[in-house]
Design an enzyme around this catalytic site. Structure first.
Site, PDB file in Angstrom:
ATOM      1  N   ARG A   1       0.795  -1.227   0.000  1.00  0.00           N
ATOM      2  CA  ARG A   1       0.000   0.000   0.000  1.00  0.00           C
ATOM      3  C   ARG A   1       0.829   1.280   0.000  1.00  0.00           C
ATOM      4  NH1 ARG A   1      -2.796  -0.856   5.764  1.00  0.00           N
ATOM      5  NH2 ARG A   1      -4.453   0.422   4.854  1.00  0.00           N
TER       6      ARG A   1
ATOM      7  N   ASP B   1     -15.402  -3.408  12.689  1.00  0.00           N
ATOM      8  CA  ASP B   1     -15.981  -2.438  11.761  1.00  0.00           C
ATOM      9  C   ASP B   1     -17.502  -2.557  11.716  1.00  0.00           C
ATOM     10  OD1 ASP B   1     -13.284  -2.035  11.162  1.00  0.00           O
ATOM     11  OD2 ASP B   1     -13.367  -3.317   9.390  1.00  0.00           O
TER      12      ASP B   1
END
Length: 305
Positions: A106, A261
């Site tokens: 990333r 989440d």
């Protein structure tokens, strides 16, 4: 409560590869704030506006991400598309107990320039107009120092206008140059948070807090603090009151990806609808218990209700 809340979630979505037992890889998309955005939109339905704020490339994977988000009802007007850039990528490996190991690619992800481009200016100007701004510790890490500084100014202005700031601590050590840099960034943001959704293990890893009492004591200025503790009871302090809400038992855990989440999404959705902290935590536990019984971050749409 606002019956039609406008919510912006700020962060990163990546290409997700699930490493399966037979050695094959299943490709999908995921990221902590994106997972929460999807579940939040599913929980609240069409009466809400749930916009995702990020930066992507101009590649086919980024196209597919946007198509998927639109199919979930997420607003895309705060998504930048940067020419020549790509989204990040990660691979999930799980052990026999469903515990996760992540491998990341990333460093060059487009989101790192989310708030540094000329195209970010109208987005930054619009964010204080939302009812709720949601971000995570991963958001802080991937935005970098300049992006964090600009986001902090947005949070201050948003709260002055009456918005609520929601923060999920999601601490990932590998995203930071060192623990002190992470602590400083977290402390700066936590001064401007109304609802803190904290994972106890992450608080211990980042700040060294020994127990829940130390965590609660660390945030006297935050009105509502939710302490997520996996399969153990959820602990809540709201307006000086304390609540304990047991988790929902699960017979077999398949994959814990997005457990926190999804809990955060259902908790926030319940609170926005006027639910009590106890009702919100139970809603969070119920959704998370379903999520951890399947592989990957997102339940199929017809299984999330």
């Amino acid at each position: 409560m606002n019956p039609h809340p406008r919510i912006a979630l700020i962060g990163e979505c990546m290409i997700e590869l699930q490493h399966r037992a037979d050695g094959s890889l299943h490709q999908s998309f995921g990221g902590d704030t994106l997972n929460t955005a999807v579940y939040l939109r599913r929980e609240l339905g069409a009466d809400s506006t749930v916009d995702y704020v990020t930066a992507l490339g101009d590649d086919s994977f980024s196209d597919a991400m946007c198509a998927q988000w639109a199919s979930e009802g997420l607003g895309l007007q705060r998504v930048q598309r940067l020419p020549g850039r790509l989204p990040g990528l990660y691979c999930i490996q799980t052990d026999a107990n469903g515990e996760r190991k992540f491998l990341y690619w990333r460093n060059e992800a487009a989101v790192r320039d989310c708030f540094t481009t000329p195209g970010a200016e109208p987005i930054l100007a619009a964010l204080p107009g939302y009812d709720v701004l949601y971000l995570s510790g991963i958001t802080l890490a991937v935005l970098g120092a300049v992006g964090r500084t600009r986001l902090l100014a947005v949070l201050v202005e948003a709260r002055q206008r009456g918005a609520r700031v929601v923060f999920d601590n999601n601490y990932r050590p590998r995203l930071w140059a060192g623990v002190e840099a992470a602590r400083e960034a977290y402390r700066q943001v936590l001064e401007h948070v109304d609802l803190a959704l904290l994972t106890e293990d992450d608080e211990r890893a980042l700040f060294g807090y020994a127990d829940s009492e130390q965590v609660f004591a660390a945030y006297p200025g935050i009105d509502e603090v939710v302490l997520k503790r996996g399969a153990d009871d959820c602990l809540i302090r709201q307006s000086g009151q304390r609540f304990v809400v047991p988790a929902v038992a699960v017979e077999k855990v398949v994959d814990t990806t997005a457990a926190g989440d999804s809990f955060s999404a259902a908790y926030l959705a319940s609170r926005l609808r006027g639910g009590s902290p106890q009702e919100a935590a139970l809603a969070g536990h119920r959704l998370a218990s379903r999520v951890i019984q399947v592989a990957g971050a997102l339940l199929p749409l017809n299984e999330s209700s």
